[in-house]
Design a protein around this motif. Structure first.
Motif, PDB file in Angstrom:
ATOM      1  N   TYR A   1     -14.659 -55.616  36.639  1.00 55.00           N
ATOM      2  CA  TYR A   1     -15.486 -54.509  36.059  1.00 55.00           C
ATOM      3  C   TYR A   1     -15.035 -54.346  34.525  1.00 55.00           C
ATOM      4  O   TYR A   1     -14.052 -55.108  34.038  1.00 55.00           O
ATOM      5  N   LEU A   2     -15.678 -53.851  33.672  1.00 56.61           N
ATOM      6  CA  LEU A   2     -15.503 -53.487  32.215  1.00 56.61           C
ATOM      7  C   LEU A   2     -14.722 -52.481  31.770  1.00 56.61           C
ATOM      8  O   LEU A   2     -15.049 -51.294  32.360  1.00 56.61           O
TER       9      LEU A   2
ATOM     10  N   GLN B   1     -26.117 -55.703  27.706  1.00 61.46           N
ATOM     11  CA  GLN B   1     -26.072 -56.881  28.549  1.00 61.46           C
ATOM     12  C   GLN B   1     -25.166 -58.039  27.962  1.00 61.46           C
ATOM     13  O   GLN B   1     -24.797 -58.676  28.569  1.00 61.46           O
ATOM     14  N   GLN B   2     -24.400 -57.767  26.733  1.00 62.87           N
ATOM     15  CA  GLN B   2     -23.773 -58.527  26.212  1.00 62.87           C
ATOM     16  C   GLN B   2     -22.459 -57.943  26.253  1.00 62.87           C
ATOM     17  O   GLN B   2     -21.384 -58.724  25.627  1.00 62.87           O
ATOM     18  N   GLY B   3     -22.145 -56.838  26.786  1.00 61.23           N
ATOM     19  CA  GLY B   3     -20.914 -56.216  27.087  1.00 61.23           C
ATOM     20  C   GLY B   3     -20.622 -55.436  25.758  1.00 61.23           C
ATOM     21  O   GLY B   3     -19.347 -55.117  25.533  1.00 61.23           O
ATOM     22  N   VAL B   4     -21.497 -55.299  24.873  1.00 66.20           N
ATOM     23  CA  VAL B   4     -21.070 -54.485  23.517  1.00 66.20           C
ATOM     24  C   VAL B   4     -21.411 -53.168  23.813  1.00 66.20           C
ATOM     25  O   VAL B   4     -22.417 -52.585  24.234  1.00 66.20           O
ATOM     26  N   TYR B   5     -20.400 -52.272  23.230  1.00 66.78           N
ATOM     27  CA  TYR B   5     -20.657 -50.785  23.409  1.00 66.78           C
ATOM     28  C   TYR B   5     -20.499 -50.158  22.237  1.00 66.78           C
ATOM     29  O   TYR B   5     -19.848 -50.550  21.348  1.00 66.78           O
ATOM     30  N   GLU B   6     -20.886 -49.024  22.135  1.00 64.34           N
ATOM     31  CA  GLU B   6     -20.538 -48.090  20.722  1.00 64.34           C
ATOM     32  C   GLU B   6     -19.591 -46.852  21.109  1.00 64.34           C
ATOM     33  O   GLU B   6     -19.926 -46.253  22.093  1.00 64.34           O
ATOM     34  N   LEU B   7     -18.718 -46.712  20.259  1.00 63.65           N
ATOM     35  CA  LEU B   7     -17.586 -45.900  20.304  1.00 63.65           C
ATOM     36  C   LEU B   7     -17.831 -44.959  19.142  1.00 63.65           C
ATOM     37  O   LEU B   7     -18.065 -45.462  17.886  1.00 63.65           O
ATOM     38  N   GLU B   8     -17.658 -43.853  19.501  1.00 63.11           N
ATOM     39  CA  GLU B   8     -17.688 -42.556  18.517  1.00 63.11           C
ATOM     40  C   GLU B   8     -16.525 -41.838  18.704  1.00 63.11           C
ATOM     41  O   GLU B   8     -15.972 -41.672  19.493  1.00 63.11           O
ATOM     42  N   VAL B   9     -15.631 -41.529  17.480  1.00 60.49           N
ATOM     43  CA  VAL B   9     -14.622 -40.642  17.430  1.00 60.49           C
ATOM     44  C   VAL B   9     -14.543 -39.636  16.318  1.00 60.49           C
ATOM     45  O   VAL B   9     -15.536 -40.017  15.536  1.00 60.49           O
ATOM     46  N   ASP B  10     -13.693 -38.879  16.478  1.00 58.44           N
ATOM     47  CA  ASP B  10     -13.377 -37.767  15.428  1.00 58.44           C
ATOM     48  C   ASP B  10     -12.294 -37.861  14.866  1.00 58.44           C
ATOM     49  O   ASP B  10     -10.996 -38.171  15.661  1.00 58.44           O
ATOM     50  N   ARG B  11     -11.849 -37.854  13.472  1.00 63.16           N
ATOM     51  CA  ARG B  11     -10.923 -38.202  12.893  1.00 63.16           C
ATOM     52  C   ARG B  11     -10.575 -37.148  11.809  1.00 63.16           C
ATOM     53  O   ARG B  11     -11.395 -37.029  10.852  1.00 63.16           O
TER      54      ARG B  11
ATOM     55  N   SER C   1     -20.753 -45.311  24.865  1.00 63.24           N
ATOM     56  CA  SER C   1     -22.041 -45.633  25.628  1.00 63.24           C
ATOM     57  C   SER C   1     -21.710 -46.745  26.556  1.00 63.24           C
ATOM     58  O   SER C   1     -20.833 -47.476  26.510  1.00 63.24           O
ATOM     59  N   ARG C   2     -22.741 -47.002  27.440  1.00 68.13           N
ATOM     60  CA  ARG C   2     -22.779 -48.031  28.409  1.00 68.13           C
ATOM     61  C   ARG C   2     -22.694 -49.274  27.772  1.00 68.13           C
ATOM     62  O   ARG C   2     -23.554 -49.498  26.800  1.00 68.13           O
ATOM     63  N   PRO C   3     -22.029 -50.412  28.129  1.00 70.61           N
ATOM     64  CA  PRO C   3     -22.248 -51.672  27.252  1.00 70.61           C
ATOM     65  C   PRO C   3     -23.538 -52.185  27.929  1.00 70.61           C
ATOM     66  O   PRO C   3     -24.182 -52.008  28.569  1.00 70.61           O
TER      67      PRO C   3
END
Length: 561
Positions: free
Chosen positions: A472-473, A510-520, A506-508
């Motif tokens: 699993y990813l 097909q290449q397994g790349v996902y987007e991450l959003e954070v609050d700082r 976000s969901r990865p």
């Protein structure tokens, strides 16, 4: 006019007399003979009353053999004269009563059940136990009449039963309630507590008077385990409740539910380790004893009472045994997830799951030992179905409703003395609560031999049920609080920092790349990373790091106490 009024008066008098008619029972344990002596008195039996043993015990879906333990069957008239007794079939004794006067039927039941008693009867020098269906015949055609019981025990013996006690007699509204009320006699230790206005007792029975358990500890634990179910339903459908604990019996670890009590056959360990057994059997107070298929009360005691919904009666109850134990506060989220994962592992080991669907396993359980069909248990698969239905309802309602709401609604609709539910009522109730047609999901789980669709858990709760060696990813930097707790060199160079609050993953692709959003510190930042491929080391439940915000909210609702 006077003649008509006289007839009415006679009719009212007759109806009043009928309303107060009751079947009177007498019970006495005979220690030397290791038997239970029973007498049944019927004041208006007619010319040929029949007395019958139940062919089965409610809560135990197999045909029983209590009739084999019966001996010394005799019948007498009001004057004490002997009456003719015939035995036309294995469950029935018929009495010839030409005068139609009062009949007293007496008999003995061999009380040789192993241990301290459970679903039959037991007598030893210290204790005696009676499970109603194994000791008390009913008068054919008259099971709806009130029953009273007089008990005679040796000097110094105690008596405990959920039956109402007044003026030296124990009473029940009808035969169903009468035999669903176990009777414990002899040496015992009693502890009590109250939840709301309802009194509870915990009856400790051992092989000797030296009970090793810390009874105050066990009683306090049972109280805390009982509270979440009452809170869930808002009330308890009995005036008092008794936990009978038979310890060190040498039989098997288990329990048998009754309307206002349960009998738990447990080991003599210290502590007892019976938390989910307690929550399972207590939950039956609602589910089975009140939320029940029509065939499970009022009962037909002459033959197997078949329903396709035992997965709901027993399996969903077993699901709630885990949920209620968790809600008590004694267990954490990790325990809950692991307990459910182990149930999935058990189902996977059943070859029969691919050959017999759940409804058929329930319907045919009478020929397969009462727990399912061969190695397919409706307790086990029903538990998992309950879990997936709970998740699906939460998903369909964005967390507004759950399986709890289905249970509460069915309790209000079908609780005693209302009739039980029809065979298709569960699916209808799920639709009414969820507002969504979940028939395809229901049919897959209950009416087919397909594997259970565990993907529902990821879609609705954001959790994954993983099997051994399943890949699993995942991500490597988040914890349960949703904050970044570790950062590798590449992530640091990209700008990610420890303690960033994750707002979205976000969901990865097909290449397994996902987007991450954070609050700082109130500032939103986004990054792109490649997911980490992981392999499960066994059956386990893991949080899906790519779950939607709504799924995470649903999970929080599911885990709320």
């Amino acid at each position: 006019m006077m003649m008509a009024m006289k007839r009415v008066a006679v009719l009212v008098l007759a109806l009043s007399s009928l309303a107060h008619a009751e079947i009177s029972y007498f019970l006495e344990p005979d220690i030397s003979a290791k038997t239970i002596r029973v007498k049944i008195t019927v004041d208006d039996p007619g010319e040929s009353p029949s007395f019958c043993f139940p062919a089965w015990c409610p809560g135990w879906y197999v045909l029983t053999s209590s009739y084999k333990k019966v001996s010394d069957v005799n019948a007498t008239s009001a004057s004490g004269g002997s009456l003719d007794v015939q035995h036309p079939d294995k469950y029935t004794w018929s009495v010839g009563n030409p005068t139609k006067g009062k009949v007293v039927l007496s008999y003995r039941v061999l009380a040789d059940e192993s241990g301290l008693g459970f679903d039959y009867t037991h007598v030893d020098s210290r204790t005696a136990f009676v499970n109603g269906p194994a000791a008390f015949m009913y008068v054919k055609g008259r099971i709806k009449e009130p029953a009273s019981l007089t008990i005679k025990v040796p000097t110094g013996w105690d008596i405990a039963t959920p039956l109402t006690h007044s003026e030296g007699k124990y009473t029940a509204r009808d035969y169903d309630e009468f035999i669903d009320s176990p009777i414990q006699m002899g040496s015992m230790k009693r502890k009590s507590f109250t939840i709301g206005s309802v009194p509870f007792e915990v009856i400790f029975v051992g092989r000797t008077d030296d009970i090793r358990q810390d009874m105050d500890y066990e009683t306090a634990r049972i109280k805390k385990l009982s509270e979440p179910a009452i809170k869930m339903f808002g009330s308890i459908p009995c005036k008092k409740y008794i936990y009978f604990l038979h310890m060190g019996s040498g039989m098997w670890g288990g329990g048998l539910e009754h309307q206002a009590s349960t009998v738990l056959d447990v080991g003599n360990s210290k502590p007892l380790y019976i938390d989910t057994l307690v929550t399972h059997e207590f939950f039956h107070t609602w589910n089975v004893k009140n939320i029940r298929p029509k065939v499970l009360g009022p009962f037909d005691y002459t033959q197997p009472c078949r329903t396709r919904n035992l997965w709901f009666a027993e399996g969903v109850t077993d699901y709630y045994s885990k949920i209620i134990a968790y809600r008590s506060g004694y267990y954490d989220e990790k325990w809950l997830g692991q307990s459910l994962a182990m149930e999935a592992a058990q189902l996977f080991r059943s070859p029969t799951r691919l050959k017999v669907n759940m409804e058929d396993a329930c319907y045919q359980t009478w020929e397969h030992g009462g727990f399912g069909y061969n190695d397919l248990s409706y307790y086990n698969k029903g538990l998992l179905i309950g879990w997936l239905l709970d998740a699906a309802i939460l998903g369909a309602t964005n967390g507004a409703k759950s399986l709890d709401d289905v249970m509460r609604s069915m309790y209000e609709k079908y609780r005693l003395p209302k009739p039980g539910f029809e065979e298709d009522a569960i699916l209808k109730e799920i639709y009414a609560i969820s507002g969504t047609d979940l028939t395809p999901l229901y049919n897959t789980m209950v009416r087919s031999t397909a594997e259970l669709p565990y993907g529902v858990l990821r879609d609705t709760l954001g959790i994954m049920l993983l099997s051994p060696n399943e890949s699993y990813l995942g991500v490597g930097f988040t914890d349960d609080s949703g904050k970044v707790y570790s950062v590798n060199q590449d992530e640091y160079e990209a700008g990610l920092r420890i303690s960033d609050q994750i707002t979205h993953i976000s969901r990865p692709n097909q290449q397994g790349v996902y987007e991450l959003e954070v609050d700082r510190n109130g500032e939103s930042r986004s990054f792109q990373f490649k997911a980490i491929r992981k392999v499960s080391q066994g059956y386990r439940v893991e949080t899906d790091p790519f779950a939607s915000l709504q799924a995470r909210k649903n999970l929080k609702k599911w885990l709320s106490r």
